[in-house]
Design an enzyme around this catalytic site. Sequence first.
Site, mmCIF file in Angstrom:
data_model
loop_
_atom_site.group_PDB
_atom_site.id
_atom_site.type_symbol
_atom_site.label_atom_id
_atom_site.label_comp_id
_atom_site.label_asym_id
_atom_site.label_seq_id
_atom_site.Cartn_x
_atom_site.Cartn_y
_atom_site.Cartn_z
ATOM 1 N N HIS A 1 4.109 3.715 -2.670
ATOM 2 C CA HIS A 1 4.870 4.213 -1.510
ATOM 3 C C HIS A 1 6.333 4.478 -1.874
ATOM 4 O O HIS A 1 6.908 5.482 -1.448
ATOM 5 C CB HIS A 1 4.759 3.243 -0.330
ATOM 6 C CG HIS A 1 3.351 3.109 0.171
ATOM 7 N ND1 HIS A 1 2.970 2.180 1.106
ATOM 8 C CD2 HIS A 1 2.219 3.801 -0.143
ATOM 9 C CE1 HIS A 1 1.679 2.287 1.339
ATOM 10 N NE2 HIS A 1 1.191 3.262 0.586
ATOM 11 N N HIS B 1 -1.653 10.016 5.049
ATOM 12 C CA HIS B 1 -1.284 8.848 4.226
ATOM 13 C C HIS B 1 -1.865 8.984 2.813
ATOM 14 O O HIS B 1 -1.231 8.614 1.831
ATOM 15 C CB HIS B 1 -1.730 7.518 4.835
ATOM 16 C CG HIS B 1 -1.271 6.376 3.965
ATOM 17 N ND1 HIS B 1 0.022 5.905 3.973
ATOM 18 C CD2 HIS B 1 -1.899 5.704 2.966
ATOM 19 C CE1 HIS B 1 0.157 4.981 3.038
ATOM 20 N NE2 HIS B 1 -0.997 4.841 2.403
ATOM 21 N N ASP C 1 0.198 8.811 -0.687
ATOM 22 C CA ASP C 1 -0.174 8.048 -1.886
ATOM 23 C C ASP C 1 -0.250 8.960 -3.119
ATOM 24 O O ASP C 1 0.226 8.606 -4.192
ATOM 25 C CB ASP C 1 -1.562 7.401 -1.709
ATOM 26 C CG ASP C 1 -1.522 6.122 -0.890
ATOM 27 O OD1 ASP C 1 -0.439 5.527 -0.738
ATOM 28 O OD2 ASP C 1 -2.592 5.717 -0.402
ATOM 29 N N HIS D 1 -6.452 6.175 -5.638
ATOM 30 C CA HIS D 1 -5.562 5.837 -6.762
ATOM 31 C C HIS D 1 -6.260 6.023 -8.108
ATOM 32 O O HIS D 1 -5.676 6.521 -9.062
ATOM 33 C CB HIS D 1 -5.097 4.384 -6.641
ATOM 34 C CG HIS D 1 -4.363 4.090 -5.368
ATOM 35 N ND1 HIS D 1 -3.207 4.759 -4.999
ATOM 36 C CD2 HIS D 1 -4.622 3.213 -4.366
ATOM 37 C CE1 HIS D 1 -2.791 4.283 -3.837
ATOM 38 N NE2 HIS D 1 -3.630 3.355 -3.423
HETATM 39 ZN ZN LIG Z 1 -0.832 3.886 0.534
#
Ligand SMILES: [Zn+2]
Length: 308
Positions: free
Chosen positions: A80, A238, A242, A265
């Site tokens: 973040h 969101h 990321d 991720h």
């Molecule tokens: Zn996040």
Amino acid sequence: MQNTVNKSFSLSGVTLHGGLISNVSVHPATANTGIVFRRTDLKVPHEEALVEASYDNVMSTELCTKLSNSFGNSISTIEHIMSAFHGMGIDNAIVEVDCNELPILDGSSIEYVLSIEKVGIKSLNIKKNILTVVRPIIFNLGDSYIKVTPSNNFIIDYTIVYDHDLINKQKFIYQFKDQKQYKRLISNCRTFGFKHEVENLRDKGLIAGGSLDNAILLDKTGIVNNEKLRHKDEFVKHKILDFIGDIYLLGMSIKGNFEIYKGGHNLTQQLMHSLMSDKSNYKIVQHQDSNVQKYSNNFHPKPIAVSL
Ligand SMILES: [Zn+2]
């Protein structure tokens, strides 16, 4: 030109996974420093406490991005703050943290963005490097994929799919324009989770600091939080937040069109390794270099596919 923060600033808060209080201070840095984390809680020589924000240092991607240096010292949940740096055009900063994890704050990057706005952005007298994708790449992981094609812009075309009435299939196409637009469209979008998964994650030692103050919690019927959604498509936005943070681990801004289906991720991390493993996939150019135009307009090779 490359930027840093005009002055230092500090923020504090609970960490998402450890549930500890973490104090973070962001300091100006000289050109070509990049983003460097420093663990102030470790009683080790200065060098050993530094963790560079680089995709080469990623050691884990389970529910957050965790970096580790060659001495085994790590820092978690960096995505973040990295998103705020990328979105606000901060190329160089030293981030001191007195804990092994960044604070989760409200689950978005807005507090970092507001702090950067408050202290101001300082331009340094060195040109920005930009990584420009010149060859299409498709990266698959199960039914997830990222497809990258050359572009003069930084475009993220993101789709998420969840079996929940509030999400189902959510898609947003974000073309990065400037800091104001990043702040308005992306920066206040919070992380989210599902109530039925909480117990299992806590058993695994994760989300000890998770609460309705720092995440959107979904149960079978809707949102548990009192605060309503900040955007109707806050969930996919969101994920874009990321991605903007994770891809900045390349160490510079990037130009390319990223079509992402059910990303995360791990997928972003694997993509960065795949992209950087072959120098013919990209060029590093200086901002406003005419080569950017040349590469994206005249290069139409066949895509290469990489599967796991
Ligand atoms: Zn996040």
